[in-house]
Design a protein around this motif. Structure first.
Motif, PDB file in Angstrom:
ATOM      1  N   VAL A  65      -7.967   2.992   0.379  1.00 60.09           N
ATOM      2  CA  VAL A  65      -7.334   4.310   0.284  1.00 60.09           C
ATOM      3  C   VAL A  65      -6.235   4.278  -0.783  1.00 60.09           C
ATOM      4  O   VAL A  65      -6.110   5.193  -1.594  1.00 60.09           O
ATOM      5  CB  VAL A  65      -6.746   4.739   1.646  1.00 60.09           C
ATOM      6  N   ALA A  66      -5.449   3.191  -0.763  1.00 56.44           N
ATOM      7  CA  ALA A  66      -4.373   3.070  -1.756  1.00 56.44           C
ATOM      8  C   ALA A  66      -4.956   3.108  -3.163  1.00 56.44           C
ATOM      9  O   ALA A  66      -4.416   3.741  -4.068  1.00 56.44           O
ATOM     10  CB  ALA A  66      -3.599   1.772  -1.534  1.00 56.44           C
ATOM     11  N   LEU A  67      -6.088   2.461  -3.329  1.00 55.51           N
ATOM     12  CA  LEU A  67      -6.765   2.417  -4.623  1.00 55.51           C
ATOM     13  C   LEU A  67      -7.248   3.814  -5.025  1.00 55.51           C
ATOM     14  O   LEU A  67      -7.019   4.270  -6.149  1.00 55.51           O
ATOM     15  CB  LEU A  67      -7.948   1.465  -4.497  1.00 55.51           C
ATOM     16  N   ALA A  68      -7.886   4.483  -4.064  1.00 47.50           N
ATOM     17  CA  ALA A  68      -8.413   5.823  -4.349  1.00 47.50           C
ATOM     18  C   ALA A  68      -7.276   6.793  -4.649  1.00 47.50           C
ATOM     19  O   ALA A  68      -7.373   7.628  -5.538  1.00 47.50           O
ATOM     20  CB  ALA A  68      -9.223   6.328  -3.160  1.00 47.50           C
ATOM     21  N   ARG A  69      -6.169   6.643  -3.920  1.00 47.47           N
ATOM     22  CA  ARG A  69      -5.028   7.531  -4.115  1.00 47.47           C
ATOM     23  C   ARG A  69      -4.459   7.374  -5.529  1.00 47.47           C
ATOM     24  O   ARG A  69      -4.079   8.347  -6.172  1.00 47.47           O
ATOM     25  CB  ARG A  69      -3.943   7.218  -3.082  1.00 47.47           C
ATOM     26  N   ALA A  70      -4.425   6.121  -6.000  1.00 45.48           N
ATOM     27  CA  ALA A  70      -3.868   5.877  -7.326  1.00 45.48           C
ATOM     28  C   ALA A  70      -4.855   6.276  -8.429  1.00 45.48           C
ATOM     29  O   ALA A  70      -4.454   6.646  -9.521  1.00 45.48           O
ATOM     30  CB  ALA A  70      -3.477   4.412  -7.466  1.00 45.48           C
ATOM     31  N   VAL A  86      -8.989  19.784  -6.276  1.00 42.55           N
ATOM     32  CA  VAL A  86      -8.431  18.702  -5.461  1.00 42.55           C
ATOM     33  C   VAL A  86      -9.465  18.251  -4.444  1.00 42.55           C
ATOM     34  O   VAL A  86      -9.752  17.067  -4.302  1.00 42.55           O
ATOM     35  CB  VAL A  86      -7.139  19.157  -4.743  1.00 42.55           C
ATOM     36  N   ARG A  87     -10.077  19.254  -3.764  1.00 45.87           N
ATOM     37  CA  ARG A  87     -11.026  18.927  -2.721  1.00 45.87           C
ATOM     38  C   ARG A  87     -12.211  18.136  -3.294  1.00 45.87           C
ATOM     39  O   ARG A  87     -12.656  17.141  -2.753  1.00 45.87           O
ATOM     40  CB  ARG A  87     -11.507  20.199  -2.016  1.00 45.87           C
ATOM     41  N   ARG A  88     -12.689  18.607  -4.440  1.00 44.77           N
ATOM     42  CA  ARG A  88     -13.842  17.952  -5.067  1.00 44.77           C
ATOM     43  C   ARG A  88     -13.506  16.508  -5.482  1.00 44.77           C
ATOM     44  O   ARG A  88     -14.231  15.570  -5.179  1.00 44.77           O
ATOM     45  CB  ARG A  88     -14.290  18.771  -6.286  1.00 44.77           C
ATOM     46  N   THR A  89     -12.357  16.351  -6.139  1.00 43.69           N
ATOM     47  CA  THR A  89     -11.980  15.016  -6.603  1.00 43.69           C
ATOM     48  C   THR A  89     -11.762  14.063  -5.430  1.00 43.69           C
ATOM     49  O   THR A  89     -12.160  12.900  -5.477  1.00 43.69           O
ATOM     50  CB  THR A  89     -10.696  15.091  -7.458  1.00 43.69           C
ATOM     51  N   VAL A  90     -11.114  14.582  -4.357  1.00 46.76           N
ATOM     52  CA  VAL A  90     -10.904  13.736  -3.185  1.00 46.76           C
ATOM     53  C   VAL A  90     -12.251  13.270  -2.644  1.00 46.76           C
ATOM     54  O   VAL A  90     -12.428  12.101  -2.295  1.00 46.76           O
ATOM     55  CB  VAL A  90     -10.095  14.490  -2.103  1.00 46.76           C
ATOM     56  N   GLY A  91     -13.222  14.195  -2.604  1.00 47.69           N
ATOM     57  CA  GLY A  91     -14.562  13.842  -2.140  1.00 47.69           C
ATOM     58  C   GLY A  91     -15.171  12.727  -2.990  1.00 47.69           C
ATOM     59  O   GLY A  91     -15.704  11.751  -2.463  1.00 47.69           O
ATOM     60  N   GLU A  92     -15.036  12.881  -4.298  1.00 50.49           N
ATOM     61  CA  GLU A  92     -15.579  11.859  -5.200  1.00 50.49           C
ATOM     62  C   GLU A  92     -14.913  10.506  -4.984  1.00 50.49           C
ATOM     63  O   GLU A  92     -15.572   9.467  -4.956  1.00 50.49           O
ATOM     64  CB  GLU A  92     -15.359  12.285  -6.664  1.00 50.49           C
ATOM     65  N   MET A  93     -13.587  10.560  -4.836  1.00 51.86           N
ATOM     66  CA  MET A  93     -12.840   9.308  -4.653  1.00 51.86           C
ATOM     67  C   MET A  93     -13.219   8.618  -3.354  1.00 51.86           C
ATOM     68  O   MET A  93     -13.366   7.405  -3.294  1.00 51.86           O
ATOM     69  CB  MET A  93     -11.329   9.608  -4.659  1.00 51.86           C
ATOM     70  N   GLY A 136      -1.477  13.126  -5.139  1.00 49.98           N
ATOM     71  CA  GLY A 136      -1.128  13.112  -6.558  1.00 49.98           C
ATOM     72  C   GLY A 136      -1.668  14.328  -7.288  1.00 49.98           C
ATOM     73  O   GLY A 136      -0.966  14.961  -8.081  1.00 49.98           O
ATOM     74  N   LEU A 137      -2.918  14.685  -6.973  1.00 50.78           N
ATOM     75  CA  LEU A 137      -3.540  15.849  -7.622  1.00 50.78           C
ATOM     76  C   LEU A 137      -2.789  17.123  -7.266  1.00 50.78           C
ATOM     77  O   LEU A 137      -2.543  17.984  -8.106  1.00 50.78           O
ATOM     78  CB  LEU A 137      -4.993  15.979  -7.161  1.00 50.78           C
ATOM     79  N   TYR A 189       0.811  -1.223   0.000  1.00 50.03           N
ATOM     80  CA  TYR A 189       0.000   0.000   0.000  1.00 50.03           C
ATOM     81  C   TYR A 189       0.839   1.265   0.000  1.00 50.03           C
ATOM     82  O   TYR A 189       0.520   2.222  -0.677  1.00 50.03           O
ATOM     83  CB  TYR A 189      -0.988   0.061   1.174  1.00 50.03           C
ATOM     84  N   ALA A 190       1.939   1.282   0.811  1.00 48.26           N
ATOM     85  CA  ALA A 190       2.819   2.457   0.867  1.00 48.26           C
ATOM     86  C   ALA A 190       2.041   3.754   1.053  1.00 48.26           C
ATOM     87  O   ALA A 190       2.299   4.751   0.392  1.00 48.26           O
ATOM     88  CB  ALA A 190       3.702   2.533  -0.392  1.00 48.26           C
ATOM     89  N   LEU A 191       1.078   3.755   1.986  1.00 47.32           N
ATOM     90  CA  LEU A 191       0.360   4.997   2.308  1.00 47.32           C
ATOM     91  C   LEU A 191       1.281   5.886   3.130  1.00 47.32           C
ATOM     92  O   LEU A 191       2.133   5.403   3.860  1.00 47.32           O
ATOM     93  CB  LEU A 191      -0.910   4.675   3.105  1.00 47.32           C
ATOM     94  N   PHE A 192       1.098   7.203   2.999  1.00 49.43           N
ATOM     95  CA  PHE A 192       1.949   8.122   3.751  1.00 49.43           C
ATOM     96  C   PHE A 192       1.444   8.202   5.194  1.00 49.43           C
ATOM     97  O   PHE A 192       0.333   8.673   5.443  1.00 49.43           O
ATOM     98  CB  PHE A 192       1.934   9.499   3.099  1.00 49.43           C
TER      99      PHE A 192
END
Ligand SMILES: Nc1ncnc2c1ncn2[C@@H]1O[C@H](COP(=O)(O)OP(=O)(O)OP(=O)(O)O)[C@@H](O)[C@H]1O
Ligand SMILES: [Mg+2]
Lengths: 357, 315
Positions: A144-149, A112-119, A101-102, A86-89
């Motif tokens: 989370v790892a999936l959403a981050r990528a 960024v805020r909107r996309t994070v919300g969607e993810m 990433g964004l 996963y390598a989450l921070f």
């Protein structure tokens, strides 16, 4: 479309040189759920890392829609990875991880805020947005790892055994979830696993790897029903191997004579011998038992093993070797056969697969 | 029946309380020697220094048991010998200022050199890391005075650096480096560098370098990976290293004495002076306590400032 053209990777040099990838050729289509399947150490992670940019291939080319990927640094490639660990921070919250990433791409703050919300919504983690990544469960970390990528909308998502750390139940759920995400986002998924069942249930196509080379590429059905080589047949599912003599071959259609003397039509893998001794592979559930004298291969029933969903019949063939027939159980069919009985194995035309090697 | 149900937990509670008491007593006994040393060795001398700072200096050193605030007054101010006017003790303040400035600069220099060094070592193959750390630590085992003289040998007018520069023809007269603040900076940075490298290395060694790959994967360049991922996670080590360098720098005595000469006195030398030639023990005591307060204030400010940025937790 990702084209991997004769990619070779040699680690080390001289006597210690190790060929982790050996002239790998594969084309992965747009929007495909493509799986790399193979035993541990066969080079799956190395191939993924070549695509991500963490390993420079010794030889070969990798292109994405015709653009040379190898020229680009990892942070310039429209490719994201879900790491096996996963390598989450750990110093960021769930939301900060997903937005990283964004942010690095320099997207505006409100986007960024909107996309994070969607993810967060997409992976059903909205409630835990402000948690630290050390304060959520393994399955949640996975999401989370999936959403981050996924958040930066890469063209290709690389997933390195993302489900291997999860327990059985969660794994099943996540398999469905991954399929859903792939079809909802339309992103090409390249998925690494050494779990054949996972590969068969999830993939559009599978590449079976062994010792740094791709042995066969095809749809799950193709790979399962028509393994091209002994390694593939052995690695995926259970298989009966029969010695046979190839009588004639025309494209994928082959006539073979079995050790019992019976002749049968089979499918032939591309390449391989044109005549002579070959190996025929038959899945246990593709064969059936017949009364003695009717089937292709006579023998004696040595074991009957009940598995709940199905029953395995072990037949000691008169021509030598053992053949396993698997038959699904139904409540209204009581199994009358008992060990010691004389029986015959039978299977239909074009069921057996003549292997390349 | 109801009686037994409620009576049941009572003995259990007693037992638990007794066990806790017992544990507390054991812990107190085990801690006693350490506490005794701490109390007598740390606060004992401190109390003596505190007491001395409120006494009158003796004619030949030592103190006379007579209460006086003169020493504390003299830390910051002085009465003009002729006019009797009170003015700020510029000489003292400039020594305070130089000490703080040089300590901060030394800390920054150590961080600038120490962080990349620690990063380099932490990213070597496990087998060779011990070797690299040994190279860092060996000078640390050498006597402080010898290390300081080694620096002196390098930077004095007839020293290695100047001789080399003259030999190459880049300069024709030696560059004056000895007895300058530059000499102090170089000397102290050299002496205290291991104190920075060790804790930073300890933090980086635990650092999961797969996070760096994750950073690159998510479009962060080298600098951003360093700033957003490596540094925040190595922060405990950086904080510890900075404290370990800054604090002894403030009180440094040998290095400024050898490399700085009389002109570039630092607090440590000035305090020593009061107990020696100055024969003003109360002033020395008051200065020492002031140094202590500065150190504590600096630490509080620093830790607060660093702690306020988000992050800093590891694992
Ligand atoms: N940096 C490296 N240096 C030397 N050898 C390496 C390096 N990375 C991988 N290898 C070797 O290359 C081979 C393939 O490794 P890789 O990690 O790709 O396997 P894998 O298929 O992902 O296996 P697993 O299922 O266990 O993750 C292994 O034998 C490994 O030891
Ligand atoms: Mg792997």
């Amino acid at each position: 479309m990702i084209e991997i053209d004769r990619v070779t990777k040699v680690f080390g040099a001289g006597a210690e040189a190790f060929r982790a990838l050996d002239a790998v050729n594969v084309t992965i289509r747009q929007n495909e759920f493509f799986t790399l399947l193979g035993p541990s150490g066969c080079g799956k992670t190395t191939l993924l890392r070549v695509m991500a940019g963490f390993v420079d291939p010794t030889e070969g080319a990798v292109t994405l829609e015709g653009d040379d990927l190898l020229r680009l640094a990892p942070y310039e490639r429209p490719v994201n990875t879900v790491f096996q660990s996963y390598a989450l921070f750990p110093h960021m919250t769930v939301a900060e991880n997903i937005g990283f990433g964004l942010e690095m791409q320099g997207r505006p703050r409100d986007e960024v805020r909107r996309t994070v919300g969607e993810m967060l919504e997409l992976v059903r983690m909205s409630e835990l947005a402000d948690r630290r990544t050390s304060e959520i469960s393994g399955g949640q970390q996975q999401r989370v790892a999936l959403a981050r990528a996924l958040a930066p909308r890469p063209r290709v998502l690389l997933l390195d055994e993302p489900l291997s750390a999860l327990d059985f139940k969660l794994r099943k759920d996540m398999q469905l979830e991954l399929k859903r995400l792939q079809s909802e986002t339309g992103i090409t998924f390249i998925f690494v696993t050494h779990d054949q069942e996972e590969a068969l249930t999830m993939s559009d196509r599978i590449a079976v790897m062994n010792e740094g080379a791709i042995r066969q590429i095809g749809s799950p059905r193709d790979i399962y029903d028509h393994p091209a080589e002994r390694f593939v047949a052995d690695f995926i599912g259970d298989t009966n191997f029969l010695e046979a003599e190839l009588l004639s071959k025309e494209e994928a259609r082959a006539e073979v004579r079995l050790a019992s003397g019976a002749a049968v039509t089979a499918r032939a893998a591309e390449g391989g011998a044109e005549a002579g001794a070959v190996t025929l592979a038959i899945r246990p559930e593709h064969a059936d038992l017949a009364p003695e004298g009717e089937g292709l291969l006579p023998g004696r029933l040595s074991d009957v093993v009940y598995f709940g969903t199905d029953t395995h019949f072990h037949v000691d063939l008169d021509a030598g070797g053992r053949f396993v027939v698997r038959r699904q159980n139904t409540p209204d069919r009581a199994e009358a056969r008992a060990p010691g009985e004389r029986v015959a194995v039978r299977f239909g035309a074009r069921v057996g697969q003549v292997l390349r090697d | 029946m109801a009686g037994t149900a409620s009576a049941r937990p009572a003995p259990a509670r007693d037992l638990a309380a007794a066990r806790r008491r017992e544990e507390r007593r054991t812990r107190a006994l085990l801690l006693a020697p350490a506490m005794a040393i701490l109390i007598f060795a740390a606060s004992g001398p401190l109390l003596i220094v505190l007491a001395y700072s409120f006494l009158t200096p003796g004619d030949y050193g030592g103190v006379v048991w007579e209460f006086s605030l003169k020493a504390w007054f003299n830390v910051f101010a002085e009465r003009d010998f002729f006019t009797g006017e009170i003015e700020l003790a510029d000489a003292h303040l400039s020594i305070f200022w130089r000490s703080i400035k040089l300590s901060a600069m030394t800390t920054a220099l150590c961080l600038l050199i120490g962080f990349p060094t620690a990063y380099f070592i932490a990213t070597r193959p496990r087998k060779t890391r011990d070797f690299w750390m040994l190279l860092v630590i060996i000078p640390f085992w050498t006597n402080l005075l010898i290390r300081t003289f080694a620096i002196m040998e390098l930077i004095r007018n007839e020293g290695t650096v100047n001789s080399f520069l003259i030999w190459t023809g880049l300069i024709d007269t030696p560059i004056q480096m000895m007895f300058t603040e530059f000499a102090l900076l170089v000397g102290m940075a050299y002496v205290y560098l291991p104190l920075m490298i060790l804790p930073v290395y300890a933090a980086l060694e635990r650092f999961d370098f797969r996070l760096v790959e994750a950073g690159y994967d998510l479009y962060a360049g080298r600098w951003q990976v360093l700033r957003r991922i490596v540094l925040p996670l190595a922060k405990p080590g950086v904080v510890a290293g900075s404290i370990l360098v800054f604090v002894p720098c403030l009180g440094a005595y040998v290095t400024p004495r050898v490399l700085g000469g009389g002109k570039n006195m630092m607090l440590g030398n000035f305090i020593e002076l009061q107990f020696g030639q100055g024969r003003n023990w109360p002033l020395g005591a008051a200065l020492a306590l002031t140094l202590l307060v500065i150190v504590m204030a600096a630490l509080i400010v620093y830790v607060r400032a660093v702690g306020r940025e988000e992050g800093g937790r590891h694992g």
